[in-house]
Every structure is written in structure tokens, then in C-alpha cells.
Design an enzyme around this catalytic site. Structure first.
Site, PDB file in Angstrom:
ATOM      1  N   ARG A   1      38.850  48.399  51.431  1.00  0.00           N
ATOM      2  CA  ARG A   1      38.271  49.504  50.671  1.00  0.00           C
ATOM      3  C   ARG A   1      37.066  50.121  51.400  1.00  0.00           C
ATOM      4  O   ARG A   1      36.248  49.436  51.977  1.00  0.00           O
ATOM      5  CB  ARG A   1      37.816  48.965  49.312  1.00  0.00           C
TER       6      ARG A   1
ATOM      7  N   ARG B   1      31.219  48.254  50.912  1.00  0.00           N
ATOM      8  CA  ARG B   1      30.298  47.497  50.071  1.00  0.00           C
ATOM      9  C   ARG B   1      29.966  46.154  50.728  1.00  0.00           C
ATOM     10  O   ARG B   1      30.852  45.511  51.288  1.00  0.00           O
ATOM     11  CB  ARG B   1      30.931  47.244  48.693  1.00  0.00           C
TER      12      ARG B   1
ATOM     13  N   ARG C   1      33.951  36.171  43.388  1.00  0.00           N
ATOM     14  CA  ARG C   1      34.099  37.144  42.293  1.00  0.00           C
ATOM     15  C   ARG C   1      35.342  36.845  41.469  1.00  0.00           C
ATOM     16  O   ARG C   1      35.347  36.959  40.239  1.00  0.00           O
ATOM     17  CB  ARG C   1      34.139  38.569  42.865  1.00  0.00           C
TER      18      ARG C   1
ATOM     19  N   ARG D   1      32.078  41.499  30.717  1.00  0.00           N
ATOM     20  CA  ARG D   1      32.580  40.493  31.649  1.00  0.00           C
ATOM     21  C   ARG D   1      32.392  39.079  31.134  1.00  0.00           C
ATOM     22  O   ARG D   1      32.786  38.124  31.805  1.00  0.00           O
ATOM     23  CB  ARG D   1      31.817  40.613  32.956  1.00  0.00           C
TER      24      ARG D   1
ATOM     25  N   LYS E   1      40.334  49.226  38.648  1.00  0.00           N
ATOM     26  CA  LYS E   1      39.599  49.760  37.496  1.00  0.00           C
ATOM     27  C   LYS E   1      38.876  51.056  37.878  1.00  0.00           C
ATOM     28  O   LYS E   1      38.981  52.066  37.185  1.00  0.00           O
ATOM     29  CB  LYS E   1      38.580  48.728  36.976  1.00  0.00           C
TER      30      LYS E   1
HETATM   31  P1  AP5 Z   1      39.179  49.633  42.914  1.00  0.00           P
HETATM   32  O1  AP5 Z   1      39.656  50.673  41.974  1.00  0.00           O
HETATM   33  O2  AP5 Z   1      37.930  49.917  43.698  1.00  0.00           O
HETATM   34  O3  AP5 Z   1      39.094  48.225  42.172  1.00  0.00           O
HETATM   35  P2  AP5 Z   1      38.139  47.721  41.021  1.00  0.00           P
HETATM   36  O4  AP5 Z   1      38.996  47.041  40.003  1.00  0.00           O
HETATM   37  O5  AP5 Z   1      37.245  48.815  40.544  1.00  0.00           O
HETATM   38  O6  AP5 Z   1      37.374  46.621  41.850  1.00  0.00           O
HETATM   39  P3  AP5 Z   1      35.837  46.314  42.062  1.00  0.00           P
HETATM   40  O7  AP5 Z   1      35.759  45.451  43.287  1.00  0.00           O
HETATM   41  O8  AP5 Z   1      34.997  47.543  42.047  1.00  0.00           O
HETATM   42  O9  AP5 Z   1      35.559  45.476  40.811  1.00  0.00           O
HETATM   43  P4  AP5 Z   1      34.546  44.419  40.632  1.00  0.00           P
HETATM   44  O10 AP5 Z   1      34.773  44.145  39.218  1.00  0.00           O
HETATM   45  O11 AP5 Z   1      34.567  43.248  41.508  1.00  0.00           O
HETATM   46  O12 AP5 Z   1      33.180  45.166  41.094  1.00  0.00           O
HETATM   47  P5  AP5 Z   1      32.003  45.816  40.272  1.00  0.00           P
HETATM   48  O13 AP5 Z   1      31.518  46.971  41.032  1.00  0.00           O
HETATM   49  O14 AP5 Z   1      32.384  46.004  38.842  1.00  0.00           O
HETATM   50  O15 AP5 Z   1      40.358  49.306  43.937  1.00  0.00           O
HETATM   51  C1  AP5 Z   1      40.154  48.429  45.045  1.00  0.00           C
HETATM   52  C2  AP5 Z   1      40.895  49.015  46.282  1.00  0.00           C
HETATM   53  O16 AP5 Z   1      42.289  48.949  46.048  1.00  0.00           O
HETATM   54  C3  AP5 Z   1      40.560  50.483  46.561  1.00  0.00           C
HETATM   55  O17 AP5 Z   1      40.456  50.669  47.953  1.00  0.00           O
HETATM   56  C4  AP5 Z   1      41.758  51.260  46.001  1.00  0.00           C
HETATM   57  O18 AP5 Z   1      42.035  52.428  46.754  1.00  0.00           O
HETATM   58  C5  AP5 Z   1      42.888  50.232  46.115  1.00  0.00           C
HETATM   59  N1  AP5 Z   1      43.804  50.338  44.998  1.00  0.00           N
HETATM   60  C6  AP5 Z   1      43.493  50.531  43.687  1.00  0.00           C
HETATM   61  N2  AP5 Z   1      44.612  50.559  42.932  1.00  0.00           N
HETATM   62  C7  AP5 Z   1      45.639  50.342  43.789  1.00  0.00           C
HETATM   63  C8  AP5 Z   1      47.061  50.251  43.627  1.00  0.00           C
HETATM   64  N3  AP5 Z   1      47.616  50.381  42.412  1.00  0.00           N
HETATM   65  N4  AP5 Z   1      47.813  50.028  44.719  1.00  0.00           N
HETATM   66  C9  AP5 Z   1      47.254  49.891  45.959  1.00  0.00           C
HETATM   67  N5  AP5 Z   1      45.926  49.980  46.174  1.00  0.00           N
HETATM   68  C10 AP5 Z   1      45.135  50.201  45.108  1.00  0.00           C
HETATM   69  O19 AP5 Z   1      30.924  44.650  40.281  1.00  0.00           O
HETATM   70  C11 AP5 Z   1      30.259  44.264  41.480  1.00  0.00           C
HETATM   71  C12 AP5 Z   1      29.236  43.181  41.156  1.00  0.00           C
HETATM   72  O20 AP5 Z   1      28.234  43.694  40.237  1.00  0.00           O
HETATM   73  C13 AP5 Z   1      29.783  41.927  40.446  1.00  0.00           C
HETATM   74  O21 AP5 Z   1      30.302  40.987  41.382  1.00  0.00           O
HETATM   75  C14 AP5 Z   1      28.531  41.436  39.726  1.00  0.00           C
HETATM   76  O22 AP5 Z   1      27.666  40.750  40.607  1.00  0.00           O
HETATM   77  C15 AP5 Z   1      27.854  42.715  39.276  1.00  0.00           C
HETATM   78  N6  AP5 Z   1      28.292  43.166  37.941  1.00  0.00           N
HETATM   79  C16 AP5 Z   1      28.945  44.333  37.651  1.00  0.00           C
HETATM   80  N7  AP5 Z   1      29.207  44.420  36.335  1.00  0.00           N
HETATM   81  C17 AP5 Z   1      28.704  43.292  35.779  1.00  0.00           C
HETATM   82  C18 AP5 Z   1      28.707  42.787  34.438  1.00  0.00           C
HETATM   83  N8  AP5 Z   1      29.253  43.456  33.429  1.00  0.00           N
HETATM   84  N9  AP5 Z   1      28.129  41.567  34.229  1.00  0.00           N
HETATM   85  C19 AP5 Z   1      27.553  40.886  35.236  1.00  0.00           C
HETATM   86  N10 AP5 Z   1      27.546  41.287  36.521  1.00  0.00           N
HETATM   87  C20 AP5 Z   1      28.110  42.486  36.792  1.00  0.00           C
END
Ligand code: AP5
Length: 235
Positions: free
Chosen positions: A129, A163, A174, A90, A15
């Protein structure tokens, strides 16, 4: 035309990677609740203090907090700015809140793009990552290394970070949270005919191409939700 789109998918689906591409290519603005919460933790704000332990455990921060952050951030943007919701909504409560947040600001949700991925690949993606400690540009140990070793492609910094929640145990929590609380909101949007599924296992450039195709047809009906095929690979 102003667009409001959600990128939906489990942790590591890509994402953030794709949202940053859309920012660069279309001047859209990425609204990542994860990034907002990490900034609050770093700044030591009351929200950050409250969120830190929850995030470190891989659980979800309260609906009120994240919806509040989204509303505040949207208010800082012009009404003509297109936005990408990354990691929000979410839960069903957040999905409902988003409807109100958008309509109160004269916006409407145009598309939900679901990145479909195989769960087994996600631990590998997330634990590999890292990002630039200075500008935040994202990288991966195998799939997206800096062009020059130990040097950020964007700002030239030599400092990188990982992270705290990118360890296998937290990733599993997660993913369980995603399955239990986030995946069930997809049918809400499918019923509105605004969902497109994209093969998130394809290389990064090809996922981007698939999303570009969707944006190029923005405004047209996409019901029933089609699958945009892209060749498989490792980016
Ligand atoms: P990346 O693009 O970083 O993946 P992502 O989908 O953004 O994953 P996140 O881990 O950031 O999502 P998340 O939802 O767990 O975390 P968030 O920060 O929202 O890609 C991952 C890796 O893969 C990278 O190294 C990239 O280079 C590689 N990659 C990407 N695409 C690829 C491909 N096609 N092929 C190969 N490699 C690829 O949330 C963190 C925490 O915050 C949550 O756990 C929660 O505690 C809190 N939080 C955030 N939002 C909320 C909400 N709305 N409600 C409640 N709690 C929340």
C-alpha cells in the site's frame, strides 16, 4: 435518511478504500480513528505524541483517546450527515462508548458491515500500500496503481508515501490485536441483527457493489446476518 454505519475488518481488509468510495458516491463522511491519530502525530499534538509509539508497535491506543476523538469529530458534523466509522470501535469498551456517543447526539447505529478476508492476503495488501503525499489518495503496488505511472490520479502529484506501521512485523501485531480485541465485538452487533458480512477478497469494485446493495436496503431488517457473495479476484 441519515445513516451511521461501521466498516469492520482486520488491517488491510479494505475499510478505508470502501469508506472513501462511499464518501464520493453518497456524500457520507468517513470517520477513521487511524487517520485522526496520524494527523495528531503529524501535528505533534499531546495525543499524537502519546499515540505515536503505540501505533508504530501495532498496538491499540487508549479507548478514552479514540472515543474522545470520535465525539469531537461528530460534533463538527451536521445531524443530517451520514457517517462511516472506519477502524472504530475496536474494543468492547469502544463499542459501548459509541452507543453513548451516538445516542447523546440523537443518532443510532444502522449497520455493521464486516469485510471478511483471508489473513494470508493481508500482509501482501498492506505492505504493497502507498498513498499520494499531497492529497492522500490510496494506491497499491499491484491492485491499484495510478493510471499514469508515478502520477496521482486525483491531484497529479508525483510524491507518494508509505505508512511507518505497514511493515510485516507490525502488521502481524495489528492482526493479533484485531483477533484478540476487535473480533469479539462482532457478536454484540450480531445480537442486534444489524451485521452483514461481505466477501472482502473480491475485487474492490465488487466489494463496493455489495456494500451498495446493503445501503440500498438500509432500514430493513438484516437478521440473521446474510453473506453477500461476490466473485473472487485481486481487484
Ligand atoms: P485499505 O482500504 O487501506 O485497508 P484498511 O482496512 O483501511 O486497513 P488499515 O491498515 O488502514 O486498517 P488498520 O485498521 O490497521 O489501520 P488504522 O489506520 O485504522 O486497503 C489496504 C490495501 O489493500 C490498499 O492498498 C488497497 O488498495 C488494497 N485493497 C483494498 N481492498 C482491496 C481488494 N478488495 N482487493 C485487492 N486489494 C484491495 O489504524 C492504525 C493504527 O492506529 C492502529 O494499529 C492503532 O495503533 C491505532 N488506532 C486506530 N484506530 C484505533 C482505535 N479505534 N482504537 C485504538 N487504536 C486505534
Amino acid at each position: 435518511m441519515t445513516l451511521n454505519i461501521i466498516l469492520l475488518g482486520p488491517p488491510g481488509a479494505g475499510k478505508g478504500t470502501q469508506a472513501v468510495r462511499l464518501e464520493d458516491e453518497h456524500g457520507m463522511v468517513q470517520l477513521s480513528t487511524g487517520d485522526m491519530l496520524r494527523a495528531a502525530v503529524k501535528a505533534g499534538t499531546p495525543i499524537g505524541v502519546q499515540a505515536k509509539a503505540v501505533m508504530d508497535a501495532g498496538e491499540l491506543v487508549s479507548d478514552e483517546i479514540v472515543s474522545g476523538l470520535i465525539g469531537e469529530r461528530l460534533d463538527q458534523l451536521g445531524s443530517d450527515v451520514s457517517v462511516i466509522f472506519d477502524g472504530y470501535p475496536r474494543t468492547a469498551a469502544q463499542a459501548q462508548a459509541l452507543d453513548g456517543i451516538l445516542s447523546a447526539r440523537g443518532r443510532k447505529l444502522d449497520h455493521v458491515i464486516e469485510l471478511q478476508v483471508e489473513e494470508d492476503a493481508l500482509v501482501d495488501r498492506i505492505t504493497g500500500r502507498f498513498s499520494c503525499a499531497k492529497c492522500g489518495a490510496g494506491y497499491h503496488d499491484r491492485y491499484k496503481l495510478p493510471k499514469v505511472e508515478d502520477t496521482c490520479d486525483v491531484c497529479g502529484s508525483h510524491e507518494f508515501k508509505r505508512r511507518p506501521d505497514d511493515n510485516e512485523e507490525t502488521v502481524r501485531t495489528r492482526m493479533a490485536e484485531y483477533r484478540a480485541k476487535t473480533a469479539p465485538i462482532l457478536p454484540i452487533y450480531e445480537a442486534r441483527g444489524i451485521v452483514t458480512h461481505v466477501d472482502g477478497m473480491a475485487p474492490i469494485d465488487e466489494v463496493n457493489d455489495a456494500i451498495e446493495t446493503i445501503l440500498a436496503t438500509a432500514g430493513q431488517s438484516v437478521h440473521p446476518a446474510p453473506v453477500i457473495e461476490a466473485p473472487r479476484g485481486t481487484g
